[in-house]
Each structure stands twice: as structure tokens, then as C-alpha cells.
Scaffold this active site. Structure first.
Site, PDB file in Angstrom:
ATOM      1  N   ASP A 410       1.023  -1.085  -0.128  1.00 27.53           N
ATOM      2  CA  ASP A 410       0.005   0.014  -0.205  1.00 27.53           C
ATOM      3  C   ASP A 410       0.913   1.216   0.074  1.00 27.53           C
ATOM      4  O   ASP A 410       1.870   1.090   0.606  1.00 27.53           O
ATOM      5  CB  ASP A 410      -0.754  -0.048   1.323  1.00 27.53           C
ATOM      6  CG  ASP A 410      -1.827   1.224   1.596  1.00 27.53           C
ATOM      7  OD1 ASP A 410      -2.300   1.483   0.418  1.00 27.53           O
ATOM      8  OD2 ASP A 410      -2.291   1.357   2.448  1.00 27.53           O
ATOM      9  N   THR A 558      -2.371   1.283  -5.084  1.00 24.07           N
ATOM     10  CA  THR A 558      -2.753   2.409  -4.474  1.00 24.07           C
ATOM     11  C   THR A 558      -4.163   2.794  -4.916  1.00 24.07           C
ATOM     12  O   THR A 558      -4.401   2.767  -6.197  1.00 24.07           O
ATOM     13  CB  THR A 558      -1.816   3.378  -4.556  1.00 24.07           C
ATOM     14  OG1 THR A 558      -2.131   4.761  -4.200  1.00 24.07           O
ATOM     15  CG2 THR A 558      -1.187   3.889  -6.016  1.00 24.07           C
TER      16      THR A 558
END
Length: 718
Positions: A410, A558
């Protein structure tokens, strides 16, 4: 906007449970549960009399948490006492043993020497060996022979054979072997029990860090109240040198806080207004006012306790392998032992000689080193990991981190600092000014801890803008938030939301910089956008080099826009990236990688990324302080530092290697020693005697112990 979920403040008064008392009660319960899980039948090995008055621990008065661990303290104390008594008796047994005297070339026999040895050894066998004999009986009743069966078999054969030689059977006694064997096994199990309960010791230290009282601020009055009376949203005063009583946010003052016991970071951390503080950390030389965020079960301390409890519920694969090895070694030792007796008798040797060969095999088969091989490594790796900010919830996942071939990151707060600053505000509708867009969006963001929301609120405060009150607040999962503000319907959303709603994204919304852009809709119309920049962590590039050096693909998933994702990916030299990804799509990415044959680790904040963390082979939650509420992660990194993930993977490899090395040492000794003791080289004139076998046995144990200690050097090695 990356996984932009918001959590409005709750004013429900649930924080009225004492953090300290809840932690103490939970700690007491955990300790009792850990006793039940201690390996090799320790619980069954204890004398019933040792447990009197210690049943029903789960019902302890929470105010008396310390009473909960008398049970396991007594177990450890019992093994310790039995070890020292056995050791004291072993010294004269060794000194007066004819076999030892012959080996070292001296002679010192007392009148009635065999009977003295028999008397001392009887105490050692029945007192020192009692836990193993009791454990053996428990394993047999369950039909699951293991380490206790193997140890009991070895000491019983040695004792009864040696007793027979005292009272007429021709042959040499094994009393010295019996006593050293029991002493070493008691020591090994004592160490093991302490290591299994080591995590609980850390909890005691954490609990002891919580102060008994807090200074609550009510207007101009400061009152000292018990910790259990502290409520969520109370304001407390923390004086210089005091311990912080609860998790919260600084509303006034600045200071350096020592969080080393909580995060592993030895350097005091500077904390200012709006920074979070963790209950149990030690304040430096500044006075702070803190608004309480978490008490009771929601506190960081309690989350750590819960994690320890979960970690102890799972036995690692290597621990199970050690247990299986002990079980099979029992069968093999019995088969070879009786086979040895039969073969020597068939070859025409006297029964006494054949019996001595069988006894030697049985005694040598007892795996001193195997009893320590895995527990020592587990104890050391758990302690070292905790000291370096790695909280292991699933030991098997930790050991399997060595298999990771693809690492999915992430972005926000992991590869980047997560410290957003507003770089541009642009209105695309003449009805709304830049300031109006910022002001209305801030109403939606004020209750969120998401980095983007924090960045927007920071800008509003810098510009001294009054934040309006939102109504009918709602989170749009993975895409943003919405609410009514001053009679208008306001939405702050990601570019993905605009695409889904067929709203055209302004051409100038994205610059070449690595910016994150959120869009503001007022009454269904695009009013403008806010761009924020998030600085890449300096440690990220170094960590990615380590991953690549270890043949691990590094990918990024993302919720951010394509331009930002590409800019970050190129700057860090990633193997690939996925932009504008929603939480459920991260699961699909993990599945796609797994279908290609990759062993996937997912890193995220443990909340929005929960589905992907659960789906990944290894789920790694990152986030400092109170952000460690990652219910689905296998491993939690206290600090959001990608370099810690590199340390984790490399240390996982080192831990696994140590376990394998120790198992090889422990079982390898038996592979060589048992056939030699059985007499396979008899025709060459060599038969392994009990004394030489014992030396090899002890050497094997020492090598395993030293090898496990070397693991401490492996953390942080690149």
C-alpha cells in the site's frame, strides 16, 4: 484518494472501563491459558498437589490480576527446584560412579558404593523424573506418545537396569547417565516453559508502566482520579517525568516522550500539539495536556495483549515437526532397542551383554538437544522481534516469510510518509471560491485520521478558517465521504468516483509531481479539487534494494491517480504498480499473483486493506502506536518503516534456518550414535560405550543452544 475511509468521533461513554484493570485481568487469563499450551505435556507433568487452590482462574477479580499467575509461577518454580535438587545429587553420583572413575583414571570407592549410588539415584529418578513419568502416563492415555514418553522410557530403562546390576545382574550401572539425563531434561523444560511464557513477562512490564492515577483537567480545576474513572474525551495533564495514563492527542504543550517499551525505538520522540501519545510512554521535560482517545479494551496496551494471546494460540509448523520427530524417535528407539537385544541373542551372545547393548541404545536415544532445538529458537526470535518493533501474531506466517516472492505495498504511510500537505486548491465552478471549497471539505474531514484528511485540516488551521459542522455523514466505501454542510450536499471523493459517475476530470487536475488529488462535489456538481503531496520515505529506496537482492518482486497497489502512482514507482524502481485501486480490487491483485505461482505478502494499514491482508500468504500490517488494530494481519510492524519489512523477511529466513540447523544437529546425533551403540561396527572392534555416547549427547545439546543464541545477530542484517 487511497482507501479514504473516515471514522467519525463517537461520544458513547464506552471508555469508562479501567485500562489497567482490564489489562491485568486479561493478562492473568492469558497466563493461565499459556500454561495449558506449554509444550511436551508440562501441565500434565505437574503433581496434582501443585495445583491445589488454582482452579478457575478465568474468574479472577480484575483488581487482583497478579493472583492469576501463581499457577504458572508454581509450575516454573517446581521445575527449577527439581533441577537444582537433581543437580546437587548428580555431583556425588558422578564422582562415585566406577565408569566415570575409569574414564578419568582415578579410583575412590566407598564401602557399599553401589548401594549409595542406588539410594541417591532413586531420589533422582522418583523426584527429578516425576514430571516426565507423569507426562508419559498422560501421553499414553491420549494415545499420542511424544517427548515425555521418550524421556520416561530412557530414564526408566536406565534406572531399572542399573538397579538390577546392584542386586545381582552382571553388568555396569547407568546411574550417572540417569542423573545427568534427568538434570539436563529438567533444565531444558524449565528454559522452555520460561520462553513460552516470555511474552507474558513483557505484558507485566507494560502493565507496570501504567500509572495508578491521572490528573484530569476540568476547567481551572485539576483533580487526581483513579485510572478506571478516566473517560474518552477527558483532558488530562501529564507532568514532566510522569507516565502517560492513556492513549490520546496532545491539545497543549510539547515534549520528548520515551516510547521504547512500546515501540522498540530507543530515541525519545518529539511530540507537539495534535500528535498522538501512547499510554505507558514516559514524558520528558515538558508539561502536556492530552485529550483521551482510548481507554480499556481499545487501548494500545490491550491490543498488544490480545496479539500476544493470538500468537500463543498457534503452534508453528516447526514446533509441530519437533513434536512429530519426538514421536517417531520413540517408535524408532523402541524398535532398534528390542531389535538390538534380539540380534545379539540370536548371534549367541550372553543375555547380559545383549541387554547392556539395548539399554545403551535406549539411553542414547533420548533427544536432549531435540527438546531444546525449536523452543530456544522460538524464544529468542520472539524476544528479538519484539525488541525491534515486530509483533508476531502468527508464528507459521513469520517462518514462511522466507518464501515471499512478491511483495504488494500500500503506498500512503508505507512507501511514503503519509504526511500530506496541501499543494494546490482549484475551483472549477465560479459559484465557489478556493477558500469555500477548502472550508466545506474540511467539515467532512475533521473526524477522520486518514493522512489526506489530516493534511486538509492542517491547511484549514494554518489559514485560520472556521470548520462548519457536518450532518448525515456517510463514508462511500473506498471512494470518499459525503455529508450535508450548511444546507448543501458535499462530497470529497477519489478520481474513481468521478469516472463511475461519468463526471469529466479537469485536464489541469494532475501535475507531473507525485501529488494525490481529491475532488469536491457540491450538490452533485464538480466544484473543484484539492491536491496534496506526500513525501517518499528515505528508507523506502534502501528497503526495495534489499528485496530485489533477495529476488522479491516489489509492487504497489494504491487508490491514488495514475500519474502519482507512476511517479512514485519510477522514483523507487518498483517492478510494477496498480493505480486507482479499491480495497476489493487489492484482493483480486493478490489472487492474480498467487495464481501465477507467487508467494505473496501484502502490506497495509490493517483496516481498509483487511480483505487483502487476509487473502495474502503473509499479511503485514504497518502503522505506529495505536494504529496496530490490524485484526487480519499475521505480523504487525509497530513503525511504518519499509526497512522493518526487509528486516522481518530476512529475520524470518534466519529463524527458519536456525530451526532446521538445530533439528539436523539434534536428530543427526541419534542417527549416528544409535547404530554405533547397537554395535553395527562390532566386527571392526568398535562399540560405542555409554560414557562416550553421553559426551556426544551433551555436545549436541551445547551446539544447539549456542547456535540458537547466534540468531540474535541476524536481526537487521541485509
Amino acid at each position: 484518494m487511497e482507501n479514504h475511509e473516515h471514522h467519525p468521533h463517537e461520544h458513547n461513554g464506552k471508555g469508562n472501563t479501567s485500562a489497567k484493570n482490564e489489562a491485568l485481568k486479561k493478562e492473568a487469563d492469558i497466563k493461565d491459558n499459556l500454561v495449558e499450551k506449554t509444550k511436551h505435556g508440562h501441565n500434565e507433568a505437574m503433581d496434582e498437589s501443585d495445583h491445589s487452590g488454582h482452579s478457575g482462574h478465568s474468574g479472577h477479580n480484575p483488581g487482583h490480576g497478579e493472583t492469576g499467575h501463581d499457577h504458572h509461577k508454581m509450575m516454573i518454580a517446581d521445575f527449577r527446584k527439581r533441577f537444582w535438587v537433581t543437580l546437587v545429587l548428580t555431583i556425588p553420583i558422578l564422582f562415585f560412579s566406577p565408569m566415570i572413575q575409569e574414564f578419568f583414571g582415578y579410583e575412590f570407592l566407598l564401602p557399599g558404593n553401589p548401594y549409595i549410588l542406588f539410594a541417591l539415584s532413586s531420589v533422582v529418578y522418583f523426584y527429578g523424573g516425576w514430571p516426565f513419568l507423569k507426562g508419559f502416563w498422560s501421553e499414553i492415555k491420549k494415545g499420542a506418545p511424544g517427548m515425555m514418553t521418550l524421556i520416561s522410557m530412557a530414564i526408566s530403562v536406565a534406572y531399572f537396569y542399573s538397579t538390577a546390576t546392584v542386586f545381582g545382574l552382571r553388568g555396569e550401572d547407568f546411574f550417572w547417565e540417569l542423573s545427568t539425563l534427568i538434570a539436563i531434561m529438567l533444565l531444558g523444560h524449565w528454559i522452555e516453559m520460561k520462553s513460552v511464557l516470555g511474552a507474558s513477562k513483557a505484558l507485566q512490564l507494560l502493565v507496570s508502566m501504567m500509572p495508578a492515577e491521572a490528573h484530569r483537567v476540568k476547567g481551572d480545576i485539576i483533580e487526581d482520579i483513579p485510572l478506571e474513572d478516566l473517560l474518552k474525551d477527558d483532558v488530562i495533564l501529564v507532568k514532566p517525568g510522569e507516565k502517560v495514563p492513556a492513549d490520546g492527542i496532545i491539545t497543549e504543550g510539547s515534549s520528548y516522550l520515551n516510547e521504547s517499551m512500546l515501540t522498540g525505538e530507543s530515541k525519545p520522540v518529539k511530540k507537539e500539539i495534535d500528535d498522538k501519545v501512547i499510554g505507558g510512554s514516559v514524558n520528558g521535560n515538558g508539561t502536556l495536556k492530552v485529550k483521551v482517545e482510548h481507554t480499556g479494551k481499545d487501548s494500545y496496551l490491550n491490543k498488544v495483549i490480545t496479539m500476544v494471546e493470538e500468537a500463543q494460540k498457534t503452534k508453528s509448523k516447526m514446533q509441530n515437526l519437533s513434536d512429530r520427530a519426538a514421536k517417531w524417535l520413540t517408535y524408532i528407539a523402541l524398535a532398534i532397542g528390542f531389535g538390538t537385544l534380539a540380534v545379539w541373542l540370536i548371534l549367541g551372545f550372553p543375555f547380559v551383554y545383549a541387554l547392556e547393548r539395548m539399554v545403551t541404545v535406549m539411553v542414547i536415544a533420548c533427544p536432549h538437544a531435540l527438546g531444546l532445538a525449536i523452543p530456544l529458537v522460538v524464544a529468542i526470535s520472539t524476544a528479538v522481534s519484539a525488541q525491534n518493533g515486530l509483533l508476531i501474531r502468527n508464528r507459521t506466517a513469520f517462518e514462511e516469510s522466507r518464501k515471499i516472492s512478491a511483495l504488494l505495498f500500500d503506498k500512503t504511510g508505507t512507501l511514503t510518509k503519509g504526511d500530506f500537505g496541501v499543494t494546490r486548491i482549484k475551483s472549477v465552478n465560479a459559484s465557489h471560491s478556493n477558500e469555500e471549497i477548502l472550508r466545506l471539505s474540511s467539515a467532512l474531514e475533521q473526524s477522520s485520521e486518514h493522512p489526506i484528511a489530516v493534511g486538509i485540516i492542517k491547511k484549514v488551521k494554518e489559514d485560520n478558517i472556521t470548520i462548519p459542522k457536518p450532518e448525515n455523514f456517510n463514508a462511500i466505501t473506498g471512494k470518499g465521504v459525503e455529508a450535508n454542510v450548511e444546507g448543501k450536499q458535499v462530497k470529497v471523493v477519489s478520481p474513481g468516483y468521478l469516472r463511475d459517475e461519468k463526471i469529466t476530470i479537469p485536464e489541469d487536475a494532475y501535475s507531473d509531481a507525485a501529488e494525490t488529488v481529491v475532488f469536491v462535489l457540491i450538490d452533485g456538481q464538480l466544484a473543484g479539487y484539492i491536491a496534496l503531496a506526500d513525501e517518499i520515505r528515505p528508507e523506502s529506496a534502501a528497503a526495495i534494494k534489499i528485496f530485489k537482492k533477495n529476488n522479491i518482486k516489489v509492487l504497489m497497489a494504491t487508490g491514488d491517480n495514475e500519474k502519482t502512482a507512476k511517479a512514485v514507482s519510477e522514483k523507487l524502481g518498483l517492478d510494477g504498480y496498480y493505480a486507482e485501486v479499491l480495497p476489493h480490487q487489492k484482493v483480486e491483485i493478490v489472487e492474480e499473483l498467487q495464481n501465477k505461482g507467487d508467494f505473496v505478502a501484502m502490506t497495509g494499514d490493517g483496516v481498509n486493506d483487511a480483505p487483502a491482508l487476509a487473502k495474502a500468504d503473509v499479511g503485514i500490517a504497518v502503522g505506529s502506536g495505536t494504529d496496530v488494530a490490524a485484526e487480519t494481519a499475521d505480523i504487525i510492524l509497530v513503525n511504518s518503516n519499509p526497512q522493518d519489512i526487509a528486516n522481518l523477511i530476512l529475520f524470518g529466513k534466519a529463524t527458519y534456518n536456525k530451526m532446521i540447523q538445530n533439528l539436523i544437529w539434534a536428530t543427526g546425533y541419534n542417527v549416528v550414535a544409535i547404530p554405533l551403540a547397537a554395535g553395527v561396527l562390532y566386527s571392526s572392534g568398535f562399540v560405542l560405550g555409554p560414557a562416550v555416547g553421553a559426551v556426544f549427547m551433551s555436545l549436541s545439546t551445547i551446539i544447539v543452544a549456542i547456535n540458537a543464541q547466534l540468531l540474535k545477530r541476524k536481526i537487521g542484517k541485509k
